[in-house]
Every structure is written in structure tokens, then in C-alpha cells.
Scaffold this active site. Structure first.
Site, PDB file in Angstrom:
ATOM      1  N   SER A  85      -1.010  12.338   2.648  1.00  0.00           N
ATOM      2  CA  SER A  85      -2.016  12.287   3.431  1.00  0.00           C
ATOM      3  C   SER A  85      -1.462  12.272   5.077  1.00  0.00           C
ATOM      4  CB  SER A  85      -2.975  11.103   3.571  1.00  0.00           C
ATOM      5  OG  SER A  85      -3.919  10.950   4.584  1.00  0.00           O
ATOM      6  N   ALA A 124      -2.086   4.636  -2.101  1.00  0.00           N
ATOM      7  CA  ALA A 124      -1.550   4.295  -0.793  1.00  0.00           C
ATOM      8  C   ALA A 124      -3.107   4.267   0.085  1.00  0.00           C
ATOM      9  CB  ALA A 124      -0.634   5.151  -0.119  1.00  0.00           C
ATOM     10  N   TYR A 155      -9.969   9.901   8.834  1.00  0.00           N
ATOM     11  CA  TYR A 155      -8.931   8.932   8.024  1.00  0.00           C
ATOM     12  C   TYR A 155      -9.368   7.705   7.553  1.00  0.00           C
ATOM     13  CZ  TYR A 155      -4.130   6.542   7.173  1.00  0.00           C
ATOM     14  OH  TYR A 155      -3.243   5.985   6.579  1.00  0.00           O
ATOM     15  N   TYR A 169     -12.093   5.579 -11.505  1.00  0.00           N
ATOM     16  CA  TYR A 169     -11.510   5.846 -12.575  1.00  0.00           C
ATOM     17  C   TYR A 169     -10.873   4.579 -13.237  1.00  0.00           C
ATOM     18  CZ  TYR A 169     -10.758  10.904 -12.387  1.00  0.00           C
ATOM     19  OH  TYR A 169     -10.953  12.271 -12.613  1.00  0.00           O
ATOM     20  N   THR A 185       3.884   0.119   9.652  1.00  0.00           N
ATOM     21  CA  THR A 185       5.166   0.283   9.306  1.00  0.00           C
ATOM     22  C   THR A 185       6.068   1.352   9.924  1.00  0.00           C
ATOM     23  OG1 THR A 185       4.289  -0.016   6.980  1.00  0.00           O
ATOM     24  CG2 THR A 185       6.527   1.014   7.248  1.00  0.00           C
TER      25      THR A 185
END
Length: 322
Positions: A85, A124, A155, A169, A185
Site C-alpha cells: 500500500s 498491516a 488511506y 475471512y 515508524t
């Protein structure tokens, strides 16, 4: 603390990106075979070139592909890490459709791969699912305060949709899934012009330019060094816990303080210059990491000054090589 398990062969989507490349490196160091999938839209082959040189093709494979297209990976896989992404504001503002597609169709295809292989799947996700939070610090049970039609919505909502698809799922197809919510990060392999605060400040400081701080700089961020983050991600992957789990540094700093620390770390004479604050820029951002600490035994260990020095050294090397 939950028991940990290892993995024999992993697929990392977005594996040539900043975080993905560090994940590939750590998995290989732990003896896991890695298939790295990346379209190179925002990542680059240079981030994993050293891995291709260091490991035989039986241990590490780099495959250029777009996860929004159908993807087939031959052989057994017991871990799928979905990190594909755009992740910086500049990227997802320039690539809004691609960001939404990889969050929706890309997540669907990555989950389908995990289902086919009977593999553990880890999404993520991001602290951006909390938006401009009204609860501080942010625990995993906070639903967030997100503007779906603002400039950051592509986003934020792509990741929120990805979390919903991952959960579906798990409940519908019994896929072994996990969700990690990643907070700010930093570290080596970030792109100098990716628009995020720390690489921008370091690039400006090394060039002797003004450090451009948005607003009055009193908005806060909690920054985690990439090595610590990778440890937390793989601890969640190995735990069997579904998440979501926040992984980030609970130490909070103002953006102005980050800028001043960058100036000191680079030895620059740059001055801080305040500029207009972006739309929907969060005022505060700090994770409640209680779950990560109690379930995974994880806490960040790299001090800010040490991580900053390593990151500055990386960017200095880029300038010297240019």
C-alpha cells in the site's frame, strides 16, 4: 504472554517497501524462506537487492507483480504478510485510486492466497484508522474519528475496509488472521521525499534548508524505530492472536521537538519554519500498547536518540552516494 511459533515460508506483499524490506530481512535471518511481491509503485528493488545477493533463490525470491491482479505463488506457504500500500500522505494523495484498490482488491487477493495455502495471514493496518482521535491514548477498542471524504480518507478507509475484509475471512472462511495497527515508524530505507515528518526533516537539515513544521508544531506523534516495529509484527504473527493489536512507541513528542532533535542530530544550522497545517492532520497520536505488552511481551527497546542517529547516518549515505 502467548506462546510463539515459527514459519517455514512466508509471502510478503509490498516486500520492497520501507517496512516490507525490513520484514523480509528479519524473516530470512530467522530461517524463514521469503517470497517478496511488489509492484514497485512506491517501493524499490534497491531495498531488497542485498537480500537477493546474500541468499539463494530457494531462500529469497523477488517477484514484480501487482497484488490487485490475480497472484499465484507455487509451493507451500504458511504465512502471508500483507504490506502492499502507499503509506505516506504524498503517495496516497497522488495515488488515491491505487490506494483504495490495494486496500480492497489487494487485501481480497492476499486473503485468498492465505485461504488457498492454509496460511496465517497478517494485515498491516494503521493508526490512521483512529483518524483525528477524540480518545487519547488510542486503545484497540476505540472506533476512531475519521473523515471518509477528506484528503486522507482514501488511506484511512482503505485500511478500515481491509480490517473488515480480514475479519470476514476469519469468521466466514476460518482463515487464521491477525490485524496489526502500526503507529508512526522511522528508520533506514525511508524515501527522502516521501512527505513524512522525519525523513523530510532529516533531508532538509542535511541540505541546510529550513525545517518546515506544520501548524504550531504542538501536535504530537509517537515514533517507533523500525527494528522494534518488526519485532512486534512478527510477535503478533507468531502468537495466533487475531488482533487488532497496536504496535508503536507509547512515548509522545511534539512535532516541533522532533524537528529540533533532528537539527541537533545532524549538526545542522537549519531553522524551524512553520507552514500551513494539512487538512485532517491529527492533533494527537499515541498508542495504548497494553495488549502488545501483555499478550506478546513486546515493548520498544531502541531509544529515540539511537534510532535517530542510525536514520541520519542512512540519509547521509544517500547524499554522499548521489
Amino acid at each position: 504472554m502467548l506462546p510463539q511459533r515459527g514459519f517455514r515460508r512466508a509471502v510478503v506483499t509490498g516486500g520492497a517497501g520501507f517496512l516490507g524490506s525490513h520484514l523480509c530481512e528479519e524473516l530470512l535471518a530467522r530461517g524463514t524462506q521469503v517470497v517478496c511481491l511488489d509492484s514497485f509503485l512506491t517501493g524499490g528493488p534497491g531495498n531488497v537487492a542485498h537480500l537477493a545477493e546474500r541468499y539463494p533463490s530457494s531462500q529469497f525470491r523477488m517477484v514484480r507483480c501487482d497484488i490487485t491482479d490475480f497472484v499465484h505463488v507455487p509451493g507451500d506457504v504458511d504465512l502471508v504478510l500483507h504490506f502492499a500500500s502507499p503509506a505516506s500522505p504524498i503517495d496516497y494523495l497522488q495515488l488515491p485510486i491505487e490506494t483504495l484498490k490495494v486496500g480492497a482488491i489487494g487485501t481480497l487477493h492476499a486473503l485468498g492466497l492465505a485461504k488457498e495455502k492454509g496460511a496465517r495471514f497478517l494485515l498491516a493496518s494503521t493508526s490512521e484508522v483512529y483518524g483525528d482521535p477524540q480518545v487519547h491514548p488510542q486503545p484497540e477498542d476505540y472506533w476512531g474519528h475519521v473523515n471518509p471524504v477528506g484528503p486522507r480518507g482514501v488511506y484511512d478507509e482503505a485500511k478500515r475496509y481491509g480490517e473488515a475484509m480480514t475479519t470476514a475471512y476469519r469468521t466466514t472462511h476460518d482463515v487464521d488472521t491477525a490485524i496489526v495497527r502500526i503507529f508512526n515508524t522511522y528508520g533506514p530505507r525511508m524515501r527522502p521525499h516521501d512527505g513524512r515528518a522525519i525523513p523530510t526533516f532529516i533531508r532538509q537539515a542535511l541540505a541546510g534548508e529550513d525545517i518546515t513544521v506544520a501548524g504550531d508544531g504542538m501536535q504530537t506523534r509517537s515514533v517507533c524505530y523500525v527494528d522494534d516495529l518488526v519485532r512486534g509484527i512478527l510477535a503478533l504473527a507468531g502468537s495466533g492472536h487475531p488482533g487488532p493489536v497496536n504496535v508503536g512507541n507509547p512515548h509522545e513528542m511534539t512535532v516541533k521537538q522532533i524537528a529540533e532533535d533532528v537539527v541537533a542530530a545532524t549538526g545542522s544550522r537549519s531553522q524551524v519554519r512553520f507552514v500551513e497545517r494539512p487538512v485532517d492532520d491529527p492533533q494527537v497520536r499515541r498508542p495504548d500498547t497494553t495488549l502488545a505488552r501483555t499478550l506478546l511481551g513486546w515493548e520498544p527497546a531502541v531509544p529515540w536518540q539511537q534510532g535517530l542517529a542510525s536514520t541520519v547516518a542512512f540519509f547521509s549515505g544517500l547524499r554522499q552516494a548521489a
